[in-house]
Design an enzyme around this catalytic site. Sequence first.
Site, mmCIF file in Angstrom:
data_model
loop_
_atom_site.group_PDB
_atom_site.id
_atom_site.type_symbol
_atom_site.label_atom_id
_atom_site.label_comp_id
_atom_site.label_asym_id
_atom_site.label_seq_id
_atom_site.Cartn_x
_atom_site.Cartn_y
_atom_site.Cartn_z
ATOM 1 N N GLU A 144 0.810 -1.234 0.000
ATOM 2 C CA GLU A 144 0.000 0.000 0.000
ATOM 3 C C GLU A 144 0.837 1.274 0.000
ATOM 4 O O GLU A 144 0.588 2.188 0.786
ATOM 5 C CB GLU A 144 -0.994 -0.035 1.172
ATOM 6 C CG GLU A 144 -1.870 -1.279 1.123
ATOM 7 C CD GLU A 144 -2.833 -1.432 2.295
ATOM 8 O OE1 GLU A 144 -2.781 -0.621 3.239
ATOM 9 O OE2 GLU A 144 -3.636 -2.380 2.257
ATOM 10 N N GLU A 250 -5.761 -10.680 -2.253
ATOM 11 C CA GLU A 250 -6.694 -10.517 -1.119
ATOM 12 C C GLU A 250 -8.134 -10.456 -1.606
ATOM 13 O O GLU A 250 -8.932 -9.619 -1.156
ATOM 14 C CB GLU A 250 -6.344 -9.241 -0.336
ATOM 15 C CG GLU A 250 -4.909 -9.200 0.164
ATOM 16 C CD GLU A 250 -4.582 -7.990 1.035
ATOM 17 O OE1 GLU A 250 -5.510 -7.283 1.471
ATOM 18 O OE2 GLU A 250 -3.380 -7.762 1.275
HETATM 19 O O1 G3I Z 1 -5.235 -8.818 18.210
HETATM 20 C C1 G3I Z 1 -6.377 -8.129 18.703
HETATM 21 C C2 G3I Z 1 -7.101 -8.987 19.703
HETATM 22 O O2 G3I Z 1 -6.265 -9.208 20.790
HETATM 23 C C3 G3I Z 1 -8.394 -8.285 20.107
HETATM 24 O O3 G3I Z 1 -9.140 -9.140 20.922
HETATM 25 C C4 G3I Z 1 -9.216 -7.932 18.880
HETATM 26 C C5 G3I Z 1 -10.470 -7.158 19.239
HETATM 27 O O4 G3I Z 1 -10.855 -6.298 18.197
HETATM 28 O O5 G3I Z 1 -8.443 -7.133 18.026
HETATM 29 C C6 G3I Z 1 -7.309 -7.844 17.561
HETATM 30 O O6 G3I Z 1 -6.601 -7.114 16.599
HETATM 31 C C7 G3I Z 1 -7.283 -6.915 15.374
HETATM 32 C C8 G3I Z 1 -6.568 -7.732 14.289
HETATM 33 O O7 G3I Z 1 -7.133 -7.426 13.042
HETATM 34 C C9 G3I Z 1 -6.685 -9.223 14.517
HETATM 35 O O8 G3I Z 1 -8.008 -9.646 14.451
HETATM 36 C C10 G3I Z 1 -7.204 -5.449 15.052
HETATM 37 O O9 G3I Z 1 -8.011 -4.730 15.981
HETATM 38 C C11 G3I Z 1 -7.710 -5.188 13.663
HETATM 39 O O10 G3I Z 1 -7.473 -3.823 13.321
HETATM 40 C C12 G3I Z 1 -6.976 -6.073 12.685
HETATM 41 O O11 G3I Z 1 -7.526 -5.849 11.403
HETATM 42 C C13 G3I Z 1 -6.768 -6.350 10.334
HETATM 43 C C14 G3I Z 1 -6.428 -5.232 9.373
HETATM 44 O O12 G3I Z 1 -5.746 -5.745 8.263
HETATM 45 C C15 G3I Z 1 -5.600 -4.146 10.042
HETATM 46 O O13 G3I Z 1 -5.079 -3.259 9.138
HETATM 47 C C16 G3I Z 1 -7.603 -7.411 9.628
HETATM 48 O O14 G3I Z 1 -7.793 -8.525 10.491
HETATM 49 C C17 G3I Z 1 -6.878 -7.861 8.359
HETATM 50 O O15 G3I Z 1 -7.736 -8.705 7.620
HETATM 51 C C18 G3I Z 1 -6.537 -6.642 7.514
HETATM 52 O O16 G3I Z 1 -5.865 -7.057 6.368
HETATM 53 C C19 G3I Z 1 -5.522 -6.050 5.434
HETATM 54 C C20 G3I Z 1 -4.242 -6.480 4.753
HETATM 55 O O17 G3I Z 1 -3.241 -6.708 5.692
HETATM 56 C C21 G3I Z 1 -3.781 -5.428 3.760
HETATM 57 N N1 G3I Z 1 -4.826 -5.118 2.820
HETATM 58 C C22 G3I Z 1 -6.116 -4.776 3.388
HETATM 59 C C23 G3I Z 1 -6.571 -5.859 4.348
HETATM 60 C C24 G3I Z 1 -7.958 -5.531 4.886
HETATM 61 O O18 G3I Z 1 -7.910 -4.370 5.673
#
Ligand code: G3I
Length: 341
Positions: A144, A250
Amino acid sequence: IPSLHEALAGQFKYGIGAALEPFELEGQHGELLKKHFNTVVAGNVMKPDYLQKQEGIFTFERADAIVEFAKANGMSVRGHTLVWHSQTPDWFFKDPEGKEMVGETDPVKRQANKELLLKRMETHIKTVVEHFGTDVYAYDVVNEVISDSSGLRSSKWYQICGVDYIKEAFRYARKYAPEGTLLYINDYNTHSPRKAQDLYNLVKELLADGVPVDGVGHQTHIRIDSPSLKQITDSIEMFGKLGLDNQITELDVSVYSNDTDKYETVPEELLLQQGYRYGELMQEFIRLKPYISSVIFWGMADDNTWLKNFPIARLDLPLLFDEQLQSKPAFWAIVDPSRLP
Ligand code: G3I
Protein backbone atom coordinates in the site's frame (compact mmCIF):
# COMPACT_ATOMS: atom_id res chain seq x y z
CA ILE A 1 -18.54 -31.28 -2.69
CA PRO A 2 -15.60 -30.82 -5.06
CA SER A 3 -12.34 -29.21 -3.96
CA LEU A 4 -11.83 -25.63 -5.10
CA HIS A 5 -8.12 -25.99 -5.76
CA GLU A 6 -8.61 -29.31 -7.54
CA ALA A 7 -11.28 -27.77 -9.75
CA LEU A 8 -8.75 -25.07 -10.67
CA ALA A 9 -5.75 -27.40 -10.90
CA GLY A 10 -3.26 -26.38 -13.55
CA GLN A 11 -4.69 -22.87 -13.96
CA PHE A 12 -2.42 -20.85 -11.70
CA LYS A 13 1.20 -21.77 -11.12
CA TYR A 14 1.24 -20.99 -7.39
CA GLY A 15 -2.28 -22.12 -6.62
CA ILE A 16 -5.45 -21.03 -4.91
CA GLY A 17 -5.17 -19.64 -1.44
CA ALA A 18 -6.77 -18.11 1.59
CA ALA A 19 -5.73 -15.71 4.32
CA LEU A 20 -6.15 -17.10 7.81
CA GLU A 21 -5.67 -16.60 11.52
CA PRO A 22 -3.94 -19.30 13.59
CA PHE A 23 -7.27 -20.36 15.20
CA GLU A 24 -8.50 -21.34 11.75
CA LEU A 25 -5.95 -24.14 11.57
CA GLU A 26 -8.12 -26.09 13.99
CA GLY A 27 -11.32 -28.09 13.64
CA GLN A 28 -13.72 -27.48 10.77
CA HIS A 29 -11.81 -24.46 9.55
CA GLY A 30 -8.65 -26.51 9.24
CA GLU A 31 -10.55 -29.17 7.29
CA LEU A 32 -12.02 -26.57 4.95
CA LEU A 33 -8.59 -25.10 4.40
CA LYS A 34 -6.97 -28.42 3.57
CA LYS A 35 -9.71 -29.42 1.20
CA HIS A 36 -10.06 -26.26 -0.87
CA PHE A 37 -6.80 -24.36 -0.79
CA ASN A 38 -3.20 -25.21 -1.64
CA THR A 39 -1.53 -21.98 -0.61
CA VAL A 40 -1.97 -19.78 2.47
CA VAL A 41 -1.14 -16.35 3.80
CA ALA A 42 -1.34 -15.02 7.35
CA GLY A 43 -4.13 -12.47 7.71
CA ASN A 44 -2.20 -10.74 10.48
CA VAL A 45 0.51 -12.74 12.20
CA MET A 46 3.37 -12.07 9.77
CA LYS A 47 2.96 -8.29 10.00
CA PRO A 48 5.68 -6.24 11.76
CA ASP A 49 3.41 -5.58 14.73
CA TYR A 50 3.20 -9.32 15.39
CA LEU A 51 6.77 -10.32 14.51
CA GLN A 52 8.71 -7.51 16.18
CA LYS A 53 6.46 -5.65 18.58
CA GLN A 54 9.50 -4.56 20.59
CA GLU A 55 12.74 -3.69 18.93
CA GLY A 56 15.01 -6.70 18.67
CA ILE A 57 12.48 -9.14 20.13
CA PHE A 58 11.05 -11.34 17.43
CA THR A 59 8.05 -13.58 18.10
CA PHE A 60 7.50 -16.15 15.40
CA GLU A 61 5.30 -18.70 17.22
CA ARG A 62 1.97 -17.77 15.63
CA ALA A 63 3.46 -17.40 12.17
CA ASP A 64 5.35 -20.67 12.56
CA ALA A 65 2.12 -22.49 13.40
CA ILE A 66 0.76 -21.47 10.00
CA VAL A 67 3.96 -22.46 8.23
CA GLU A 68 4.04 -25.86 9.96
CA PHE A 69 0.42 -26.53 9.03
CA ALA A 70 1.10 -25.56 5.43
CA LYS A 71 4.16 -27.80 5.22
CA ALA A 72 2.38 -30.74 6.80
CA ASN A 73 -0.38 -30.40 4.21
CA GLY A 74 1.66 -29.67 1.09
CA MET A 75 0.62 -26.03 0.86
CA SER A 76 2.84 -23.10 -0.03
CA VAL A 77 3.02 -19.87 2.00
CA ARG A 78 3.05 -16.21 0.92
CA GLY A 79 4.58 -13.73 3.33
CA HIS A 80 2.48 -10.67 4.15
CA THR A 81 3.99 -8.14 4.72
CA LEU A 82 7.55 -6.92 5.28
CA VAL A 83 7.03 -3.14 5.09
CA TRP A 84 3.75 -1.31 5.67
CA HIS A 85 2.53 1.97 7.16
CA SER A 86 -0.09 0.13 9.23
CA GLN A 87 0.31 -2.56 11.89
CA THR A 88 3.90 -1.46 12.39
CA PRO A 89 5.06 -0.60 15.91
CA ASP A 90 5.69 3.06 16.76
CA TRP A 91 9.25 2.41 17.86
CA PHE A 92 10.32 2.06 14.23
CA PHE A 93 9.69 5.77 13.73
CA LYS A 94 11.25 7.22 16.90
CA ASP A 95 14.77 8.55 17.13
CA PRO A 96 17.23 7.35 19.82
CA GLU A 97 15.87 10.03 22.19
CA GLY A 98 12.36 8.69 21.76
CA LYS A 99 11.25 11.61 19.61
CA GLU A 100 9.07 11.17 16.51
CA MET A 101 11.28 11.18 13.42
CA VAL A 102 8.51 12.69 11.31
CA GLY A 103 8.66 16.46 11.50
CA GLU A 104 12.38 16.66 12.25
CA THR A 105 13.71 19.86 10.64
CA ASP A 106 17.44 19.67 11.40
CA PRO A 107 18.99 18.28 8.17
CA VAL A 108 21.73 16.41 10.02
CA LYS A 109 19.20 14.70 12.27
CA ARG A 110 16.94 14.03 9.32
CA GLN A 111 19.75 12.16 7.59
CA ALA A 112 20.59 10.22 10.75
CA ASN A 113 16.92 9.32 11.19
CA LYS A 114 16.66 8.06 7.65
CA GLU A 115 19.74 5.90 8.11
CA LEU A 116 18.42 4.53 11.39
CA LEU A 117 15.02 3.71 9.93
CA LEU A 118 16.57 1.96 6.94
CA LYS A 119 18.82 0.03 9.31
CA ARG A 120 15.80 -1.08 11.33
CA MET A 121 14.08 -2.08 8.12
CA GLU A 122 17.11 -4.10 7.06
CA THR A 123 17.21 -5.90 10.40
CA HIS A 124 13.50 -6.65 10.22
CA ILE A 125 13.60 -7.95 6.66
CA LYS A 126 16.79 -9.95 7.19
CA THR A 127 15.55 -11.60 10.37
CA VAL A 128 12.14 -12.45 8.93
CA VAL A 129 13.20 -13.81 5.56
CA GLU A 130 16.10 -15.76 7.06
CA HIS A 131 13.76 -17.21 9.67
CA PHE A 132 11.26 -18.51 7.13
CA GLY A 133 13.86 -19.48 4.54
CA THR A 134 12.41 -21.50 1.70
CA ASP A 135 9.18 -22.13 3.63
CA VAL A 136 7.86 -18.82 2.30
CA TYR A 137 8.04 -18.68 -1.47
CA ALA A 138 6.95 -15.05 -1.98
CA TYR A 139 6.66 -11.80 -0.04
CA ASP A 140 4.68 -8.64 -0.19
CA VAL A 141 7.84 -6.61 0.28
CA VAL A 142 5.99 -3.31 0.48
CA ASN A 143 2.26 -2.91 0.98
CA GLU A 144 0.00 0.00 0.00
CA VAL A 145 2.67 2.53 -0.94
CA ILE A 146 0.51 4.36 -3.48
CA SER A 147 -1.59 7.31 -2.32
CA ASP A 148 -5.38 7.34 -2.53
CA SER A 149 -5.22 10.70 -4.28
CA SER A 150 -1.98 10.97 -6.27
CA GLY A 151 1.56 9.59 -6.39
CA LEU A 152 3.17 7.90 -3.42
CA ARG A 153 1.50 7.57 -0.03
CA SER A 154 2.83 10.12 2.43
CA SER A 155 3.42 7.50 5.12
CA LYS A 156 5.98 7.84 7.90
CA TRP A 157 8.26 5.66 5.82
CA TYR A 158 7.96 8.08 2.92
CA GLN A 159 8.24 11.23 5.00
CA ILE A 160 11.43 9.98 6.61
CA CYS A 161 13.09 8.16 3.69
CA GLY A 162 11.42 9.27 0.46
CA VAL A 163 11.13 6.62 -2.26
CA ASP A 164 14.39 5.03 -1.07
CA TYR A 165 12.58 2.94 1.53
CA ILE A 166 10.80 1.09 -1.26
CA LYS A 167 13.98 0.50 -3.24
CA GLU A 168 15.96 -0.61 -0.21
CA ALA A 169 13.19 -2.91 0.97
CA PHE A 170 13.37 -4.89 -2.26
CA ARG A 171 17.16 -4.89 -2.25
CA TYR A 172 17.29 -6.20 1.30
CA ALA A 173 14.66 -8.82 0.57
CA ARG A 174 16.63 -10.00 -2.45
CA LYS A 175 19.88 -9.95 -0.52
CA TYR A 176 18.71 -12.01 2.44
CA ALA A 177 15.90 -14.23 1.12
CA PRO A 178 16.74 -17.56 -0.49
CA GLU A 179 17.43 -17.39 -4.20
CA GLY A 180 14.24 -17.56 -6.21
CA THR A 181 11.99 -16.03 -3.55
CA LEU A 182 9.41 -13.92 -5.38
CA LEU A 183 9.12 -10.27 -4.41
CA TYR A 184 5.87 -8.32 -4.84
CA ILE A 185 4.62 -4.79 -4.51
CA ASN A 186 1.09 -5.12 -3.15
CA ASP A 187 -1.77 -2.63 -3.12
CA TYR A 188 -5.53 -2.13 -3.13
CA ASN A 189 -7.65 -0.36 -5.75
CA THR A 190 -5.04 -1.29 -8.34
CA HIS A 191 -7.87 -1.68 -10.84
CA SER A 192 -8.65 2.02 -10.65
CA PRO A 193 -6.96 3.52 -13.74
CA ARG A 194 -5.41 6.40 -11.79
CA LYS A 195 -3.95 4.23 -9.05
CA ALA A 196 -2.80 1.62 -11.57
CA GLN A 197 -1.01 4.36 -13.50
CA ASP A 198 0.76 5.70 -10.40
CA LEU A 199 1.79 2.17 -9.48
CA TYR A 200 2.95 1.57 -13.03
CA ASN A 201 5.08 4.73 -12.98
CA LEU A 202 6.67 3.67 -9.71
CA VAL A 203 7.34 0.14 -10.87
CA LYS A 204 8.93 1.40 -14.08
CA GLU A 205 11.20 3.65 -12.04
CA LEU A 206 12.12 0.73 -9.78
CA LEU A 207 12.90 -1.57 -12.69
CA ALA A 208 14.93 1.14 -14.45
CA ASP A 209 16.93 1.44 -11.24
CA GLY A 210 17.58 -2.29 -11.12
CA VAL A 211 15.36 -2.80 -8.08
CA PRO A 212 14.44 -6.50 -7.90
CA VAL A 213 10.64 -6.48 -8.23
CA ASP A 214 9.12 -9.73 -9.52
CA GLY A 215 5.48 -8.87 -9.52
CA VAL A 216 2.46 -6.86 -8.53
CA GLY A 217 0.02 -8.03 -5.89
CA HIS A 218 -3.51 -6.85 -6.57
CA GLN A 219 -5.48 -7.04 -3.35
CA THR A 220 -8.75 -6.93 -5.29
CA HIS A 221 -11.10 -6.06 -2.45
CA ILE A 222 -13.98 -5.34 -4.77
CA ARG A 223 -17.72 -4.75 -4.66
CA ILE A 224 -20.71 -6.46 -6.11
CA ASP A 225 -20.89 -3.89 -8.92
CA SER A 226 -17.48 -2.25 -9.22
CA PRO A 227 -14.87 -1.99 -10.58
CA SER A 228 -15.78 -3.28 -14.04
CA LEU A 229 -14.27 -6.44 -15.43
CA LYS A 230 -12.61 -4.32 -18.11
CA GLN A 231 -10.81 -2.20 -15.51
CA ILE A 232 -9.59 -5.34 -13.78
CA THR A 233 -8.37 -6.84 -17.05
CA ASP A 234 -6.64 -3.64 -18.18
CA SER A 235 -4.76 -3.26 -14.91
CA ILE A 236 -3.46 -6.83 -15.02
CA GLU A 237 -2.44 -6.72 -18.66
CA MET A 238 -0.63 -3.46 -18.09
CA PHE A 239 1.80 -5.02 -15.63
CA GLY A 240 1.91 -8.33 -17.44
CA LYS A 241 3.09 -6.57 -20.58
CA LEU A 242 5.88 -5.00 -18.53
CA GLY A 243 7.11 -8.53 -17.93
CA LEU A 244 5.94 -8.69 -14.33
CA ASP A 245 3.97 -11.43 -12.64
CA ASN A 246 0.59 -10.60 -11.11
CA GLN A 247 -1.04 -12.24 -8.12
CA ILE A 248 -4.55 -11.65 -6.86
CA THR A 249 -3.64 -11.45 -3.21
CA GLU A 250 -6.69 -10.52 -1.12
CA LEU A 251 -9.78 -11.25 -3.16
CA ASP A 252 -13.22 -10.68 -1.71
CA VAL A 253 -16.47 -9.32 -3.15
CA SER A 254 -18.54 -7.18 -0.80
CA VAL A 255 -22.29 -7.55 -1.25
CA TYR A 256 -22.62 -3.76 -0.93
CA SER A 257 -22.20 -1.08 -3.55
CA ASN A 258 -21.66 1.80 -1.12
CA ASP A 259 -20.35 2.62 2.37
CA THR A 260 -23.69 3.12 4.08
CA ASP A 261 -26.17 0.33 3.25
CA LYS A 262 -26.70 -2.28 5.91
CA TYR A 263 -28.63 -5.54 5.60
CA GLU A 264 -30.04 -7.51 8.50
CA THR A 265 -29.96 -10.51 6.21
CA VAL A 266 -28.41 -10.46 2.78
CA PRO A 267 -31.04 -11.19 0.06
CA GLU A 268 -30.60 -14.50 -1.77
CA GLU A 269 -30.62 -12.81 -5.16
CA LEU A 270 -27.67 -10.68 -4.12
CA LEU A 271 -25.70 -13.78 -3.18
CA LEU A 272 -26.54 -15.16 -6.59
CA GLN A 273 -25.42 -11.93 -8.25
CA GLN A 274 -22.21 -12.17 -6.23
CA GLY A 275 -21.83 -15.72 -7.48
CA TYR A 276 -22.09 -14.68 -11.11
CA ARG A 277 -19.54 -11.95 -10.50
CA TYR A 278 -17.11 -14.42 -8.94
CA GLY A 279 -17.67 -16.85 -11.81
CA GLU A 280 -17.04 -14.23 -14.45
CA LEU A 281 -14.00 -12.97 -12.59
CA MET A 282 -12.40 -16.40 -12.25
CA GLN A 283 -12.99 -17.08 -15.96
CA GLU A 284 -11.21 -13.84 -16.73
CA PHE A 285 -8.31 -14.69 -14.41
CA ILE A 286 -8.00 -18.01 -16.18
CA ARG A 287 -8.00 -16.28 -19.56
CA LEU A 288 -5.24 -14.01 -18.23
CA LYS A 289 -3.28 -16.84 -16.65
CA PRO A 290 -0.03 -16.17 -18.50
CA TYR A 291 0.00 -13.00 -16.39
CA ILE A 292 -1.45 -14.33 -13.11
CA SER A 293 0.32 -16.93 -11.00
CA SER A 294 -1.97 -17.23 -7.97
CA VAL A 295 -5.41 -16.25 -6.68
CA ILE A 296 -5.84 -15.81 -2.94
CA PHE A 297 -9.03 -15.02 -1.05
CA TRP A 298 -8.89 -12.70 1.96
CA GLY A 299 -10.40 -15.25 4.27
CA MET A 300 -11.90 -18.71 4.07
CA ALA A 301 -15.51 -18.18 5.02
CA ASP A 302 -17.96 -15.41 5.88
CA ASP A 303 -17.72 -16.07 9.61
CA ASN A 304 -14.36 -14.30 9.66
CA THR A 305 -13.96 -11.36 7.32
CA TRP A 306 -12.49 -7.90 7.84
CA LEU A 307 -15.52 -6.48 6.00
CA LYS A 308 -17.65 -6.97 9.10
CA ASN A 309 -15.81 -3.93 10.47
CA PHE A 310 -15.13 -1.96 7.31
CA PRO A 311 -16.07 0.66 6.15
CA ILE A 312 -18.67 0.46 8.92
CA ALA A 313 -19.82 -2.32 11.22
CA ARG A 314 -22.29 -4.33 9.15
CA LEU A 315 -23.13 -7.80 7.96
CA ASP A 316 -21.11 -8.59 4.85
CA LEU A 317 -20.74 -11.97 3.17
CA PRO A 318 -17.86 -11.56 0.73
CA LEU A 319 -16.34 -15.04 0.44
CA LEU A 320 -17.07 -18.45 -1.13
CA PHE A 321 -18.27 -20.20 2.03
CA ASP A 322 -20.96 -18.95 4.40
CA GLU A 323 -20.86 -18.38 8.14
CA GLN A 324 -21.51 -22.08 8.73
CA LEU A 325 -18.66 -22.91 6.31
CA GLN A 326 -21.12 -24.17 3.67
CA SER A 327 -20.59 -23.52 -0.04
CA LYS A 328 -22.32 -20.44 -1.47
CA PRO A 329 -23.42 -19.64 -5.04
CA ALA A 330 -20.02 -17.94 -5.37
CA PHE A 331 -18.32 -21.30 -4.83
CA TRP A 332 -20.50 -23.07 -7.39
CA ALA A 333 -20.12 -20.29 -9.93
CA ILE A 334 -16.40 -21.05 -9.95
CA VAL A 335 -16.47 -24.82 -9.54
CA ASP A 336 -19.62 -25.90 -11.40
CA PRO A 337 -21.81 -23.12 -12.81
CA SER A 338 -24.40 -25.67 -13.97
CA ARG A 339 -25.46 -25.85 -10.32
CA LEU A 340 -26.70 -22.24 -10.42
CA PRO A 341 -30.16 -21.16 -11.59
O1 G3I B 1 -5.24 -8.82 18.21
C1 G3I B 1 -6.38 -8.13 18.70
C2 G3I B 1 -7.10 -8.99 19.70
O2 G3I B 1 -6.26 -9.21 20.79
C3 G3I B 1 -8.39 -8.29 20.11
O3 G3I B 1 -9.14 -9.14 20.92
C4 G3I B 1 -9.22 -7.93 18.88
C5 G3I B 1 -10.47 -7.16 19.24
O4 G3I B 1 -10.85 -6.30 18.20
O5 G3I B 1 -8.44 -7.13 18.03
C6 G3I B 1 -7.31 -7.84 17.56
O6 G3I B 1 -6.60 -7.11 16.60
C7 G3I B 1 -7.28 -6.91 15.37
C8 G3I B 1 -6.57 -7.73 14.29
O7 G3I B 1 -7.13 -7.43 13.04
C9 G3I B 1 -6.68 -9.22 14.52
O8 G3I B 1 -8.01 -9.65 14.45
C10 G3I B 1 -7.20 -5.45 15.05
O9 G3I B 1 -8.01 -4.73 15.98
C11 G3I B 1 -7.71 -5.19 13.66
O10 G3I B 1 -7.47 -3.82 13.32
C12 G3I B 1 -6.98 -6.07 12.68
O11 G3I B 1 -7.53 -5.85 11.40
C13 G3I B 1 -6.77 -6.35 10.33
C14 G3I B 1 -6.43 -5.23 9.37
O12 G3I B 1 -5.75 -5.74 8.26
C15 G3I B 1 -5.60 -4.15 10.04
O13 G3I B 1 -5.08 -3.26 9.14
C16 G3I B 1 -7.60 -7.41 9.63
O14 G3I B 1 -7.79 -8.53 10.49
C17 G3I B 1 -6.88 -7.86 8.36
O15 G3I B 1 -7.74 -8.71 7.62
C18 G3I B 1 -6.54 -6.64 7.51
O16 G3I B 1 -5.86 -7.06 6.37
C19 G3I B 1 -5.52 -6.05 5.43
C20 G3I B 1 -4.24 -6.48 4.75
O17 G3I B 1 -3.24 -6.71 5.69
C21 G3I B 1 -3.78 -5.43 3.76
N1 G3I B 1 -4.83 -5.12 2.82
C22 G3I B 1 -6.12 -4.78 3.39
C23 G3I B 1 -6.57 -5.86 4.35
C24 G3I B 1 -7.96 -5.53 4.89
O18 G3I B 1 -7.91 -4.37 5.67
